[in-house]
Scaffold this active site. Structure first.
Site, PDB file in Angstrom:
ATOM      1  N   HIS A 346       0.801  -1.232   0.000  1.00  0.00           N
ATOM      2  CA  HIS A 346       0.000   0.000   0.000  1.00  0.00           C
ATOM      3  C   HIS A 346       0.830   1.276   0.000  1.00  0.00           C
ATOM      4  O   HIS A 346       0.260   2.369   0.127  1.00  0.00           O
ATOM      5  CB  HIS A 346      -0.918   0.046   1.219  1.00  0.00           C
ATOM      6  CG  HIS A 346      -2.012  -0.967   1.197  1.00  0.00           C
ATOM      7  ND1 HIS A 346      -3.248  -0.718   0.646  1.00  0.00           N
ATOM      8  CD2 HIS A 346      -2.048  -2.234   1.639  1.00  0.00           C
ATOM      9  CE1 HIS A 346      -4.010  -1.795   0.778  1.00  0.00           C
ATOM     10  NE2 HIS A 346      -3.304  -2.736   1.380  1.00  0.00           N
ATOM     11  N   LYS A 534      -8.266  13.992   4.606  1.00  0.00           N
ATOM     12  CA  LYS A 534      -7.402  12.815   4.582  1.00  0.00           C
ATOM     13  C   LYS A 534      -6.396  12.967   5.717  1.00  0.00           C
ATOM     14  O   LYS A 534      -6.316  14.017   6.338  1.00  0.00           O
ATOM     15  CB  LYS A 534      -6.677  12.700   3.242  1.00  0.00           C
ATOM     16  CG  LYS A 534      -6.012  14.010   2.795  1.00  0.00           C
ATOM     17  CD  LYS A 534      -5.327  13.872   1.471  1.00  0.00           C
ATOM     18  CE  LYS A 534      -6.242  13.930   0.251  1.00  0.00           C
ATOM     19  NZ  LYS A 534      -6.358  12.697  -0.471  1.00  0.00           N
ATOM     20  N   ARG A 535      -5.620  11.914   5.989  1.00  0.00           N
ATOM     21  CA  ARG A 535      -4.587  12.056   7.004  1.00  0.00           C
ATOM     22  C   ARG A 535      -3.637  13.191   6.656  1.00  0.00           C
ATOM     23  O   ARG A 535      -3.435  13.494   5.474  1.00  0.00           O
ATOM     24  CB  ARG A 535      -3.780  10.745   7.124  1.00  0.00           C
ATOM     25  CG  ARG A 535      -4.408   9.724   8.014  1.00  0.00           C
ATOM     26  CD  ARG A 535      -4.604  10.241   9.430  1.00  0.00           C
ATOM     27  NE  ARG A 535      -3.397  10.102  10.208  1.00  0.00           N
ATOM     28  CZ  ARG A 535      -3.166   9.118  11.064  1.00  0.00           C
ATOM     29  NH1 ARG A 535      -4.095   8.192  11.278  1.00  0.00           N
ATOM     30  NH2 ARG A 535      -2.040   9.048  11.733  1.00  0.00           N
ATOM     31  N   LYS A 540       1.065  14.546   1.126  1.00  0.00           N
ATOM     32  CA  LYS A 540      -0.298  14.840   0.659  1.00  0.00           C
ATOM     33  C   LYS A 540      -0.502  16.343   0.417  1.00  0.00           C
ATOM     34  O   LYS A 540      -1.495  16.770  -0.139  1.00  0.00           O
ATOM     35  CB  LYS A 540      -1.326  14.324   1.662  1.00  0.00           C
ATOM     36  CG  LYS A 540      -1.344  12.791   1.778  1.00  0.00           C
ATOM     37  CD  LYS A 540      -2.367  12.331   2.796  1.00  0.00           C
ATOM     38  CE  LYS A 540      -2.275  10.851   3.121  1.00  0.00           C
ATOM     39  NZ  LYS A 540      -2.921   9.989   2.113  1.00  0.00           N
ATOM     40  N   THR A 642      -8.402   6.817  -1.922  1.00  0.00           N
ATOM     41  CA  THR A 642      -9.751   6.284  -2.117  1.00  0.00           C
ATOM     42  C   THR A 642     -10.774   7.385  -1.866  1.00  0.00           C
ATOM     43  O   THR A 642     -11.886   7.323  -2.395  1.00  0.00           O
ATOM     44  CB  THR A 642     -10.030   5.091  -1.170  1.00  0.00           C
ATOM     45  OG1 THR A 642      -9.514   5.402   0.131  1.00  0.00           O
ATOM     46  CG2 THR A 642      -9.373   3.827  -1.686  1.00  0.00           C
ATOM     47  N   LYS A 646     -14.524   8.610  -3.669  1.00  0.00           N
ATOM     48  CA  LYS A 646     -15.766   8.937  -2.956  1.00  0.00           C
ATOM     49  C   LYS A 646     -16.292  10.306  -3.394  1.00  0.00           C
ATOM     50  O   LYS A 646     -17.489  10.493  -3.600  1.00  0.00           O
ATOM     51  CB  LYS A 646     -15.527   8.912  -1.441  1.00  0.00           C
ATOM     52  CG  LYS A 646     -15.195   7.506  -0.941  1.00  0.00           C
ATOM     53  CD  LYS A 646     -14.620   7.481   0.474  1.00  0.00           C
ATOM     54  CE  LYS A 646     -13.958   6.123   0.740  1.00  0.00           C
ATOM     55  NZ  LYS A 646     -13.085   6.116   1.921  1.00  0.00           N
TER      56      LYS A 646
HETATM   57  C1  26V Z   1       2.733   4.789   6.820  1.00  0.00           C
HETATM   58  C2  26V Z   1       3.840   5.504   7.226  1.00  0.00           C
HETATM   59  C3  26V Z   1       4.582   5.018   8.396  1.00  0.00           C
HETATM   60  C4  26V Z   1       5.919   5.687   8.604  1.00  0.00           C
HETATM   61  C5  26V Z   1       5.956   7.144   8.223  1.00  0.00           C
HETATM   62  C6  26V Z   1       5.369   7.459   6.872  1.00  0.00           C
HETATM   63  C7  26V Z   1       4.176   6.664   6.513  1.00  0.00           C
HETATM   64  C8  26V Z   1       3.390   7.055   5.458  1.00  0.00           C
HETATM   65  C9  26V Z   1       2.299   6.344   5.078  1.00  0.00           C
HETATM   66  C10 26V Z   1       1.978   5.197   5.760  1.00  0.00           C
HETATM   67  C11 26V Z   1       0.770   4.441   5.329  1.00  0.00           C
HETATM   68  C12 26V Z   1       1.075   3.094   4.835  1.00  0.00           C
HETATM   69  C13 26V Z   1      -0.062   2.265   4.357  1.00  0.00           C
HETATM   70  C14 26V Z   1      -1.288   2.998   3.874  1.00  0.00           C
HETATM   71  O1  26V Z   1      -2.155   3.329   4.635  1.00  0.00           O
HETATM   72  N1  26V Z   1      -1.396   3.218   2.587  1.00  0.00           N
HETATM   73  C15 26V Z   1      -2.580   3.794   1.949  1.00  0.00           C
HETATM   74  O2  26V Z   1      -3.365   2.719   1.474  1.00  0.00           O
HETATM   75  C16 26V Z   1      -4.538   3.160   0.813  1.00  0.00           C
HETATM   76  C17 26V Z   1      -5.337   1.932   0.448  1.00  0.00           C
HETATM   77  O3  26V Z   1      -4.658   1.169  -0.487  1.00  0.00           O
HETATM   78  C18 26V Z   1      -4.179   3.996  -0.389  1.00  0.00           C
HETATM   79  O4  26V Z   1      -5.364   4.463  -0.999  1.00  0.00           O
HETATM   80  C19 26V Z   1      -3.309   5.175   0.008  1.00  0.00           C
HETATM   81  O5  26V Z   1      -2.870   5.863  -1.128  1.00  0.00           O
HETATM   82  C20 26V Z   1      -2.111   4.680   0.815  1.00  0.00           C
HETATM   83  O6  26V Z   1      -1.373   5.772   1.346  1.00  0.00           O
END
Ligand code: 26V
Length: 800
Positions: A346, A534-535, A540, A642, A646
């Site tokens: 992801h 979003k987060r 972003k 996602t 929406k």
């Molecule tokens: C985790 C971390 C952890 C360390 C610091 C930076 C960082 C940045 C992002 C994340 C998220 C990792 C996994 C995640 O939530 N990915 C999201 O998954 C969604 C569903 O597939 C996708 O639509 C998003 O684009 C993606 O960011």
């Protein structure tokens, strides 16, 4: 079930008395909610049992979706709708003077996820059940979900999210299905009947107790299961410091990690992952064995999906069970393991790739570590045979290197399928981040573009738009969202387009009411609602958005002739508690909001709103009320997104970079129906590889950029001395890693275009219609069909 309101009313009153021992007139809203929820759950119990029986007797292949997060939101109305009893219930409640929508407010959001990844898992469950597919979720029942966000003087403050405070009506505790999970201890090996046998001794054992929730499909008899595990002290613990043990054990399922951090309590996180994996595998295998299937045949009857690397311990754990508990040899066990497992990536952000220090992993999970080591050695050996002397390649592909266990290589090696979540993302995985693996296993890599369940995000969230659609093209679109394309025939139909705007206006009124209640800000519902929810993360680029708003403000102050369509900018975002920069951006947004909203010279044409505690239930109000969807990540960084889907499904137009699934949106609607701007992924990656970007140059050459940047530190905002230095430094001293300056001009021009386009009501409506009509592709039903057919090899059983 309930044929009509009267029937429901009688049953409801009886149940209320039985459950709470009080009469209706004395009951509280919460008691009424709990009564209704319990009734609904009981209603589905026979279908739930039947579905399970059917799966057992037909011996149909099952898929288990292992995910550390399930961001479910509220379930009451979704369940009523899926069961087809919403009208009966609403009418029955009405006759008692209860408003269903008000009652719904008593349900806490089940916020067991951070964002996209967890919400995707929830959408997938809905699509599996609604399409009559045998697919179940396995996760953790965190006592506290993602923190509740309060904004105090512009700062984010986190409160624990006590979603279980009043119990959870949808779950059933299954204490009899508890399993034991061992941590720590040591491994002893000895020879027995010509076989090397391993025993895990002196382990600290934890009891994993499952709570099951029914996953109710839309207008079908299928009721699948979401099984969430809690960690509880084991009865077998009879020595040592019992209180300490109890506390440590319960901590395992206490908190969801706000995962954008480089988390401290690493051991706890690894314990969580093992709890999820070991408990789920035990229960999956127990139910498989009840069907008397041979384990050698497991992969023909069971598919296990690893959602991101968090459950990647499934690879060594399945090996361990097959070898140590079932007595299979390595080769047999390995064949079964990788044919059973599949994995979704992801993110390509390197800081998000999971690695565990060996000094933590090995003592906590000693036997699992031995197996990881063996997997690594065998894999490295095979590489060595193929590429003798190519140490660099072997080192970069190995599972254990530099005293760390790398979860992504483990997941790739141990799965028959590895997928990305949008076309561009999968290409980047194949060509860059996972290039060597994709060369090694070209058949494993594939793309599955994300989706969203239209049942929650259109049918439930936007009932008026759904009704308009159904009145215009019939109801077939609910079963097959591609049918939405038939709306295109209304593109010249003024009556239809008027109705579309009227619905948007009503939805905007509702959101405006909430904004007034919550933020005390009166927004103009005729203005453009431009939304970024979003987060909060640097990639972003909420920062780009707010800097552009500062520029608009400056322009308005300096140039009385500056003409633009009135704008309301709306933000919603949680920052990980330890993410300093992200928290500063939240403060900046709120500081700008304060300035703009209180300035009479501009505040009739420009407003900025930060909605606190962005979550699923709030999202359901926001998407239907939005005109513009901000999807402005630095190209190549957002795996899919996602939220973008929406918004689109609810008729908002996207302003975005060619990133993630924005690429597919563009392919579907054409460049004339989306507002694209900024660098492409290739250009970004080119800069990253060869350099050549100097943010100073943009600062010096673009007056707009210089002005807004200086305002961060020059006292422009009262009482904010040093407040925004980190942001200022990120742009100048750290050379603007996310290319905010580089894309600024293009973003500003695009916004000018948006304003002009919005003034032309007719063409805006047509574009909006076009987006709705083409959004059917993004139903998670399509995504799940692809997973089912191309990865899991499962099929649906008889529906309806
Ligand atoms: C985790 C971390 C952890 C360390 C610091 C930076 C960082 C940045 C992002 C994340 C998220 C990792 C996994 C995640 O939530 N990915 C999201 O998954 C969604 C569903 O597939 C996708 O639509 C998003 O684009 C993606 O960011």
């Amino acid at each position: 079930m309930f044929a009509n309101g009267e029937e429901f009313k009688a049953a409801f009153l009886k149940k209320l008395e039985m459950m709470h021992g009080i009469s209706f007139s004395e009951s509280t809203k919460r008691e009424q909610f709990q009564t209704l929820g319990t009734m609904v759950r009981e209603c589905v119990s026979s279908d739930w049992i039947k579905t399970n029986e059917q799966y057992r007797t037909l011996r149909q292949k099952q898929v288990y979706y292992l995910s550390i997060e399930f961001l479910l939101g509220r379930l009451l109305r979704q369940n009523l709708m899926n069961l087809g009893i919403e009208d009966a219930v609403r009418n029955g409640l009405d006759s008692l003077g209860i408003d269903l929508d008000e009652l719904e407010e008593n349900e806490a959001d089940a916020g067991l996820g951070n964002g996209g990844l967890g919400r995707l898992a929830a959408c997938f469950l809905d699509s599996l059940a609604s399409q009559g597919m045998p697919g179940h979720g396995c996760g953790i029942r965190y006592k506290y979900g993602l923190f509740e966000q309060k904004i105090i003087e512009g700062y984010q403050v986190e409160l624990p999210e006590q979603w279980l405070r009043h119990g959870h009506v949808w779950e059933v505790r299954k204490a009899d299905a508890s399993v034991q999970i061992p941590y720590w201890g040591r491994v002893e090996s000895y020879w027995e009947n010509g076989r090397l046998v391993f025993r895990h001794l002196d382990a600290e054992t934890v009891t994993a107790v499952p709570y099951d929730m029914p996953v109710i499909g839309y207008h079908t008899d299928t009721v699948n299961t979401l099984r969430l595990w809690t960690a509880e002290p084991s009865r077998y613990m009879d020595s040592g410091d019992v209180l300490k043990y109890k506390k440590e054990t319960e901590m395992i399922s206490e908190f969801l990690y706000p995962d954008d951090t480089h988390d401290e309590g690493k051991i706890l996180r690894l314990k969580q992952q093992y709890l999820l994996v070991a408990a789920s595998l035990k229960s999956i295998l127990a139910s498989y064995k009840k069907q008397n299937g041979s384990l050698l045949d497991l992969h023909n009857h069971v598919a296990i999906h690893i959602n991101d690397t968090h459950p990647a311990l499934a690879v060594p754990e399945l090996m361990r069970v097959l070898m140590d508990e079932e007595g299979l040899g390595w080769d047999e066990a390995w064949h079964i393991t990788w044919h059973t497992l599949s994995y979704t990536n992801h993110t390509t952000l390197s800081e998000a790739l999971e690695r565990w220090p060996v000094h933590i992993f090995q003592p906590l999970l000693p036997r699992v570590y031995m197996i990881v080591k063996e997997i690594n050695e065998r894999f490295c050996h095979s590489l060595w045979e193929k590429y003798p002397g190519d140490w660099k390649r072997i080192e970069s592909m190995s599972v254990i290197a530099q005293e760390e266990v790398r979860m992504a290589p483990l997941a790739i090696i141990g799965s028959h399928s590895v997928n990305g979540v949008a076309k561009l993302h999968t290409e980047i995985l194949k060509e860059r981040e996972m290039r060597l693996f994709s060369q090694e296993f070209p058949d494993r890599f594939n793309n599955k573009t994300n989706g969203i369940t239209h049942r929650r995000w259109l049918l439930k969230a936007n009932p008026s738009l759904s009704s308009l659609v159904s009145e215009s093209i019939g109801e077939d679109w609910i079963e097959d969202t591609k049918e939405l394309e038939r709306l295109l025939k209304f593109k010249e139909d003024n009556g239809f387009l008027e109705e579309l705007s009227r619905i948007k206006a009503v939805n905007k009124e509702r959101l405006a009411k909430r904004i007034l209640e919550k933020n005390g800000i009166a927004v103009d519902t005729h203005s453009i609602f431009d939304v970024q929810v979003k987060r909060l993360h640097a990639y972003k680029r909420q920062l780009l958005n707010i800097l552009h708003i500062m520029y608009l403000y400056n322009r308005m102050k300096e140039d009385s002739g500056f003409e633009f369509f009135p704008l309301t900018f709306i933000f919603g975002a949680k920052a990980s508690p330890g993410y300093y920069f992200a928290k500063k951006v939240i403060k900046l947004i709120n500081t700008v909001a304060e300035k703009v909203n209180t300035d009479p010279q501009v505040n009739d044409r420009l407003k900025v709103v930060f909605l606190e505690n962005y979550r699923v239930s709030l999202a359901e109000e926001i998407f239907p009320a939005s005109d513009v969807s901000e999807q402005i990540s630095t190209a190549s960084k957002e795996a899919s997104g996602t939220g973008n889907m929406k918004f689109m499904m609810n008729g908002a137009l996207t302003v975005g970079t060619l990133d993630g699934a924005n690429v597919e949106i563009t392919e579907l609607v054409g460049r004339e129906n989306i507002f694209l701007f900024g660098l492409t992924a290739e250009e970004v990656m080119e800069y990253q590889k060869n350099g050549g970007y100097y943010s100073h140059e943009y600062y010096h050459h673009d007056k707009r950029i210089r002005q807004v940047t200086d305002q961060l530190i020059n006292g422009f905002f009262p009482d904010t001395e040093n407040e925004f230095t980190a942001i200022y430094d990120s742009l100048l001293s750290h050379n603007d890693q996310y290319f905010v300056y580089r894309d600024f001009a293009s973003y500003a021009d695009t916004h000018e275009r948006i304003g002009k386009c919005y003034s032309d009501k007719e063409s805006w409506r047509q574009m909006s219609l076009f987006n709705i009509a083409k959004s059917g592709y993004f139903s998670s039903d399509r995504t799940i069909k692809e997973y089912a057919g191309q990865i899991w090899n499962i099929s649906s059983h008889a529906k309806k």
